[in-house]
Structures are given as C-alpha cells and as structure tokens.
Design a protein around this motif. Sequence first.
Motif, PDB file in Angstrom:
ATOM      1  N   ILE A  60       1.112  -1.299   0.344  1.00  0.00           N
ATOM      2  CA  ILE A  60       0.699   0.113   0.244  1.00  0.00           C
ATOM      3  C   ILE A  60       1.242   1.205  -0.586  1.00  0.00           C
ATOM      4  O   ILE A  60       2.264   1.424   0.716  1.00  0.00           O
ATOM      5  CB  ILE A  60      -1.107  -0.078   1.127  1.00  0.00           C
ATOM      6  CG1 ILE A  60      -2.204  -1.430   1.273  1.00  0.00           C
ATOM      7  CG2 ILE A  60      -1.799   0.360   1.025  1.00  0.00           C
ATOM      8  CD1 ILE A  60      -2.851  -1.695   1.871  1.00  0.00           C
ATOM      9  N   ASP A 108      -2.723  -0.529  -3.811  1.00  0.00           N
ATOM     10  CA  ASP A 108      -3.156   0.399  -3.376  1.00  0.00           C
ATOM     11  C   ASP A 108      -2.155   1.955  -2.725  1.00  0.00           C
ATOM     12  O   ASP A 108      -1.677   1.514  -2.755  1.00  0.00           O
ATOM     13  CB  ASP A 108      -4.486   0.147  -2.254  1.00  0.00           C
ATOM     14  CG  ASP A 108      -5.329   0.692  -1.766  1.00  0.00           C
ATOM     15  OD1 ASP A 108      -5.794   1.870  -2.522  1.00  0.00           O
ATOM     16  OD2 ASP A 108      -6.577   0.991  -0.901  1.00  0.00           O
ATOM     17  N   LEU A 132      -2.809   5.462  -0.657  1.00  0.00           N
ATOM     18  CA  LEU A 132      -3.360   6.463   0.435  1.00  0.00           C
ATOM     19  C   LEU A 132      -2.878   7.499   0.276  1.00  0.00           C
ATOM     20  O   LEU A 132      -1.443   7.862  -0.030  1.00  0.00           O
ATOM     21  CB  LEU A 132      -2.964   5.915   1.969  1.00  0.00           C
ATOM     22  CG  LEU A 132      -3.757   4.352   1.836  1.00  0.00           C
ATOM     23  CD1 LEU A 132      -3.676   4.216   3.365  1.00  0.00           C
ATOM     24  CD2 LEU A 132      -5.626   4.897   2.004  1.00  0.00           C
ATOM     25  N   GLU A 189      -9.277   4.978   7.330  1.00  0.00           N
ATOM     26  CA  GLU A 189      -8.890   5.218   5.676  1.00  0.00           C
ATOM     27  C   GLU A 189      -7.728   4.228   5.815  1.00  0.00           C
ATOM     28  O   GLU A 189      -7.687   3.224   4.697  1.00  0.00           O
ATOM     29  CB  GLU A 189      -8.330   6.052   5.467  1.00  0.00           C
ATOM     30  CG  GLU A 189      -9.062   7.316   4.390  1.00  0.00           C
ATOM     31  CD  GLU A 189      -8.867   8.635   4.423  1.00  0.00           C
ATOM     32  OE1 GLU A 189      -7.553   8.820   3.904  1.00  0.00           O
ATOM     33  OE2 GLU A 189      -9.959   9.506   3.681  1.00  0.00           O
ATOM     34  N   SER A 209      -8.497   0.340   3.474  1.00  0.00           N
ATOM     35  CA  SER A 209      -7.534  -0.450   2.819  1.00  0.00           C
ATOM     36  C   SER A 209      -6.519  -1.378   3.351  1.00  0.00           C
ATOM     37  O   SER A 209      -6.702  -2.497   2.385  1.00  0.00           O
ATOM     38  CB  SER A 209      -6.742   1.027   2.406  1.00  0.00           C
ATOM     39  OG  SER A 209      -5.673   0.013   2.062  1.00  0.00           O
TER      40      SER A 209
END
Length: 466
Positions: free
Chosen positions: A422, A443, A445, A453, A457
């Motif tokens: 991530i 992902d 962020l 959040e 995720s």
Amino acid sequence: KHIENFVYKALTKKKQEIFLHMSARVAEEFKDGSFTIEGFVTDITHRRKAEEQLIRQNEEYQSLNEEYMAQNEELNQNLELIKKTNQELKIARDKAEESDRLKTAFLANMSHEVRTPMNAIVGFTNLLNDELAAEERKRFVSIINSNAYYLLKIIDDVISISRLESEKIEPEKNIIGVVALFDEIHNSFLPEIKKRNINFKYDVPANLKDLFIKSDYQKLSQILNGFISNSLKYTNEGEIVLGCKKKGNQLIFYVSDTGIGIPGEEKRRIFDRFFRGEEAQKKAIGGTGLGLSIAKSLTKLIGGTIEVESEYGKGSTFSIKIPLLQAKGKSGMYVGENPDEKGLTDLQVLIAEDEPTNMEYLLTLLESNVKCLDKATTGKEVLEKVDKKAYNLVLMDIKMPGMDGLEASKIIKQKYPEIIIIAQTAYVQGEEKLRAAKMGCDDYLTKPIRKEELFKSILKFFPEKA
C-alpha cells in the motif's frame, strides 16, 4: 478638297526621329484629271513628344492612384484591425487588472483563511498540555481535527487550480454505481449536517437506482462534494438535495439548496477564478474563491458542462451534464461500516517511511493491532528486510532517499508477488496513482492518512482478518 491633319514620322540627316504635321488642299484641277496641291508642313516633334510624355505621366498617375487606393484600403483595414486590437487589449487590460485585483484579494483572503484554522490548531494544541476533563479534551481534539481538515481543503484547492493550469490531465474511466456514489457522499457529510438545522437527502429516480456508469470517480465525487460544501456555507435552514436525472443521452447531477441564493449580476461570474460574492464578503463566509472554478474545469475534463440556477433570497441549484455511458458490473467503490482494526493480529507488517513523525504516527496506529511491526527508512533497507522475513503487508512511502518506494515496490512484486503493498504519499496527482499501480502497488493512500482510511485499505486485502 482638303487633306488635313496628316501626321507622319521622318528621319533627319542625323538620323533623328521627328514628327511632321501636313495640312494640304487641291489648288487647281485640269481637264486631263491632273491637279496641283498647295499646303504646308509643320514640325510638331516637340508637341508630339510632350503629348506622349503627358500620356505616360497620366498612365503613371493612374497607376499611382490605383496603388494609393489599394494602400488606402489596406490602411483602412489596418485601422479597423488596430481598433479591434485596441478593444481586445482594453478588454485584456481590464481582465488583467481585475485578475490582479482578485489575486490581491485572494492572497489577503488566503492569509485569513489559513491563519484562522492555524490559530485554532495551535491554540487548542497548546491547551491540551493543561489538565483537562476527558470530555473537554475530546472536544478540543475534535476542534483541532476539524480545522486541520479545513486547512487541508484549502491546500488541495490551491494545488488543484495549479495543476489544472499547468498540466494535461487525462480523465479515468471507473465503473460507478450512482446509488453507491450518493451513499458515500451523503455519509461523509452526515456528521456536519447533524450539527445544523438542515435536512440533507439525495434523490435518485426509480429507473436510475440500479444504474452503473463509466466516468472519472474521483473528479465526479470532487465536483459534487464541492457543490455540497458550497451549499453548506450559504444555507442556514431548510434543505440540501443531491440528485440526478436522465435527459436523452446525458446524465444530470445536481445539488440544490434553500440558501441565500445569488444576485443576478453575480451569476455570470460565479465560476470565475478567485471570485467571491458580495454577500460572502459581507458576512465573512469562509472560502478561497477557487471551488466553483475548479468544479468547472473538472467538469470540462470529464466531457461535461456546468450550470447554475439561482434566485436571490430563495436558493440555488448547481448542476453538471455528462455523457451517459452505461456500464455493467459492480461498482469499484467500497461503501460500508467503519472497519474493525481489532482483527489484524495475524499480520506481519513493514512500514517504509523516512519522516520520523509520520513513522511514529503509523507505528502508533498499528503496533497494538498486528502480530509483527517493523520499520525501514530507505528503499534498500526495505528490500533487505523482505528478503529476511515473510511480511503480509508493506506500507510504502513513495519518496525516500536513495532508491524510492516505487522502485522498491517493483522489485518486491517481481520476487514476492503475494506481498500486499500500500503506497502512502503526499503526492495527490492521479498520474502518481497510475504510476504506483504500474510499479506494483496494490493501493494508494494520500497523506495525511486517516485511521479509518488506513484500516479500510488493509481490510480490502485481508477481509478474513476482520
């Protein structure tokens, strides 16, 4: 019988060309048919040459006259062009002066808009050092959070307007469920709405409740969120409605409110950059004057048009029309309850972050919820650690000294494709998201990272841990 005006050329002994004019008549006729002629010959060379010179001069004058007429026509055209250019320059000058005035007002307003939340953040942060009751401490933290996110919104607006001016931004094509989109937007505003005497609802016609479309989710969401934020500023009571309707091959999204409305003379400028209405300035309503300008630019990017209808004192409706591109399948948006971070105790996590405060924040969020938590501050150190331990998850900062996070992600995915990566970064551009995905990140962020959040995720990839 007369013979008159007979002109002929002759050559002198010196071979010079002369012109002679002869005038003659029959003086006497005889019975045998013969006759005598009398007359005179005049040298008209000078007159003839003068006439020829006059003809040549006349032709020259005619040619010059035609040339002057053409030049005069060109001058007239140039004069018209100069007049038009002067008008355009005047309009451009007026616009530049107005732009300078608005920019000056924007900078003054920006100073106010930045310092106001900063005053609350700094002030209440200092108060947290005092001995406070739990409820009061909670209230202070809530005020700090609220002002921090308001400050972040100002920064996002300035970055957005800068990017829209300087970059070629390509829209994405996401599959979006209309109801899911409205649910997410509605839920995000509920905490603020509950503090106000306003009814907030969304209206989706029955024939559109199962509609999925192809559009840019982030940009569409940003436009509608901006409309609602704007309505909240100018609506003290009544209602705000988020809705959509179909018209031919177009889909119309709108936000209507029962706020103060917009005076007629301000409507034509409402989407101008830095413009803030007189009412907003009188009542000191917060804002940078960029939101609606950003919405207009984003609407154009996704192939749509933007409109406003308003009656002063009764309310406003902001709407966008976009091409209706229907899609099949499920929306890619996650809509659900707040994730439960308590169930992540089996995970082995590596945090890659070179900023000490950001590292401390992530360690604090995760250390009591996961099985193992390690840290690295460079891309090289990340690779060394993943070679030694079987991590389930890497939280990867993109910008690190030496090897950056994207290069490290690419290498990790080549060697250990099962590790979830991530990306977490301060870069907000959509292109950075795409680049991160291409390099292997699962992902993305954007900092500042909210607790909910982060766990949302993580749980996308480890739902069985929830």
